[in-house]
Design an enzyme around this catalytic site. Structure first.
Site, PDB file in Angstrom:
ATOM      1  N   ASP A  36     -23.966  -7.889   0.238  1.00 38.03           N
ATOM      2  CA  ASP A  36     -24.631  -6.623   0.557  1.00 38.03           C
ATOM      3  C   ASP A  36     -24.466  -5.672  -0.629  1.00 38.03           C
ATOM      4  O   ASP A  36     -23.337  -5.423  -1.085  1.00 38.03           O
ATOM      5  CB  ASP A  36     -24.016  -6.013   1.819  1.00 38.03           C
ATOM      6  CG  ASP A  36     -24.762  -4.767   2.268  1.00 38.03           C
ATOM      7  OD1 ASP A  36     -25.735  -4.914   3.024  1.00 38.03           O
ATOM      8  OD2 ASP A  36     -24.381  -3.661   1.842  1.00 38.03           O
TER       9      ASP A  36
ATOM     10  N   ASN B  14     -31.770   4.150  -3.181  1.00 36.98           N
ATOM     11  CA  ASN B  14     -33.173   4.397  -2.827  1.00 36.98           C
ATOM     12  C   ASN B  14     -33.479   5.889  -2.798  1.00 36.98           C
ATOM     13  O   ASN B  14     -34.535   6.329  -3.263  1.00 36.98           O
ATOM     14  CB  ASN B  14     -33.482   3.774  -1.465  1.00 36.98           C
ATOM     15  CG  ASN B  14     -34.046   2.364  -1.583  1.00 36.98           C
ATOM     16  OD1 ASN B  14     -34.591   1.993  -2.612  1.00 36.98           O
ATOM     17  ND2 ASN B  14     -33.894   1.587  -0.532  1.00 36.98           N
TER      18      ASN B  14
ATOM     19  N   ASP C 217     -36.877  -1.654  -4.870  1.00 35.22           N
ATOM     20  CA  ASP C 217     -37.473  -2.994  -4.798  1.00 35.22           C
ATOM     21  C   ASP C 217     -37.204  -3.783  -6.070  1.00 35.22           C
ATOM     22  O   ASP C 217     -36.941  -4.999  -6.023  1.00 35.22           O
ATOM     23  CB  ASP C 217     -38.983  -2.890  -4.561  1.00 35.22           C
ATOM     24  CG  ASP C 217     -39.317  -2.427  -3.153  1.00 35.22           C
ATOM     25  OD1 ASP C 217     -38.411  -2.444  -2.291  1.00 35.22           O
ATOM     26  OD2 ASP C 217     -40.480  -2.036  -2.914  1.00 35.22           O
TER      27      ASP C 217
ATOM     28  N   GLU D 232     -31.053  -4.992   2.193  1.00 36.55           N
ATOM     29  CA  GLU D 232     -30.278  -5.250   0.976  1.00 36.55           C
ATOM     30  C   GLU D 232     -29.225  -6.322   1.196  1.00 36.55           C
ATOM     31  O   GLU D 232     -28.324  -6.496   0.375  1.00 36.55           O
ATOM     32  CB  GLU D 232     -29.605  -3.962   0.498  1.00 36.55           C
ATOM     33  CG  GLU D 232     -28.514  -3.419   1.406  1.00 36.55           C
ATOM     34  CD  GLU D 232     -29.049  -2.499   2.487  1.00 36.55           C
ATOM     35  OE1 GLU D 232     -28.246  -1.706   3.009  1.00 36.55           O
ATOM     36  OE2 GLU D 232     -30.245  -2.562   2.801  1.00 36.55           O
TER      37      GLU D 232
END
Length: 369
Positions: free
Chosen positions: A239, A247, A256, A283
């Protein structure tokens, strides 16, 4: 909506492909059964005539051949071996047509049977072998004509008839070859389209890794396989640390790009056909190593953590200043009592501990007794 559409098309193509294969097999079996039936009836009729005429050796030969056809039918029904059945069927027709041609059977109309041979041989034996056998049939027929003076059983044909047979036969062979080629190309295109859509259905659209749907399939398949051997399997859950903050700070497009870059790092770890990398969701990523041991699993986890940090992707909202990853490792000896969900839960617990310990690290949970 797009995934539903792809899945619908994929299922349709699978059904069409399966139906096409079943239909082709059925057509071949029907053709072979017809050949066997005609052969048995014809041989029994010829054998009966030979017996009535007092030609007992020929009658015995016809009876033996008819019994061979019956035995061949039983073999085909029990084994379902189309390859052997097709070869034997075409070979029998091949020699039968040569005999008809050489003896002038059916008042010199035996050559009419020849036009069916390219269609039969190409369909049953395929493009290359079918074409070769078709050319061999007409070639041997021409040799029989050339050496007819040395063949006491040969019955001459009217002038020009053999030449007409040759040219008309070649025209039928060309059309049969074109038909079979087109049919094969169409089938290959169908299989290619099915494979491409299958890849779209099992791959994550952003990273190109296997998706969650395929994850559920492959995990269960691997567990079923290794449970018979009692091997150890490692399942790693990775993770990206503070990814929501990334983000928010850099935007979803940059996020992305980071996911795609990390997927490349993860995919580089996969070197064996039995290892699989997945995008588990958001993620979160997963890596399945089967079979493996504790040292290898930890080496994979440490390498993944180091490679991610070495990317040096700036991350202002992370205390490390760069993008990092936390990894939870589940090491399980597979037996009948271990389920897929238990292994996932074990890796998830290890990942939770790695996060609580400050991230950018790994924790392993083992059940190998």
């Amino acid at each position: 909506m797009s995934s539903f559409f792809i899945e619908w098309i994929k299922n349709r193509l699978f059904r069409l492909s399966d139906a096409s294969m079943v239909q082709e097999r059925t057509r071949k079996l029907v053709m072979l059964y017809t050949i066997i039936l005609v052969g048995v009836v014809l041989l029994l009729a010829l054998g009966s005539l030979a017996y009535l005429n007092g030609d007992y050796p020929l009658a015995l030969l016809d009876l033996g051949l008819s019994l061979f056809f019956i035995g061949f039918f039983i073999y085909l029904r029990l084994s379902g071996n189309l390859a052997v059945g097709s070869f034997v069927g075409v070979a029998v027709i091949f020699f039968f047509f040569l005999i008809l041609f050489a003896t002038g059977a059916a008042d010199h109309q035996a050559f009419m049977w020849y036009y069916s041979f390219p269609l039969i041989s190409l369909f049953l034996l395929g493009l290359q072998i079918g074409t070769a056998s078709s050319l061999l049939l007409i070639g041997l027929s021409l040799l029989i004509c050339l050496f007819r003076d040395f063949l006491p059983f040969y019955t001459p044909y009217p002038e020009g008839q053999v030449l007409r047979l040759f040219f008309s036969y070649m025209v039928v062979l060309v059309f049969a070859h074109l038909f079979e080629s087109t049919r094969r190309v169409t089938r290959e295109q169908l299989e290619s389209a099915m494979q491409n859509l299958n890849e779209l259905a099992i791959r994550d659209g952003l990273t190109g890794l296997y998706n969650r749907r395929y994850f559920d399939e492959v995990i269960q398949r691997v567990l079923n396989q290794v449970s018979r051997d009692g091997n150890t399997v490692a399942f790693l859950m990775a993770d990206l640390d503070f990814f929501k903050g990334y983000n928010d700070a850099y935007g979803h497009r940059a996020g992305d790009a980071v996911l795609n870059t990390f997927a490349s790092v993860l995919n580089a770890q996969v070197r064996r056909k039995t290892d699989h990398a997945f995008r588990y969701g958001g993620e979160e990523f997963a890596l399945l190593l089967s079979p493996t041991n504790r040292e290898t699993a930890l080496r994979f986890a440490d390498q993944l953590i180091a490679d991610t940090e070495e990317l040096k992707i700036p991350h202002a909202s992370s205390p490390f200043g760069v993008l990092t990853v936390s990894v939870g490792v589940a090491l399980v000896r597979i037996d009948q009592g271990v389920t897929m969900q238990h292994m996932i839960d074990l890796a998830d617990q290890a990942l939770y501990e790695a996060k609580n310990r400050g991230r950018n690290g790994r924790v392993i949970k083992e059940e190998v007794s």
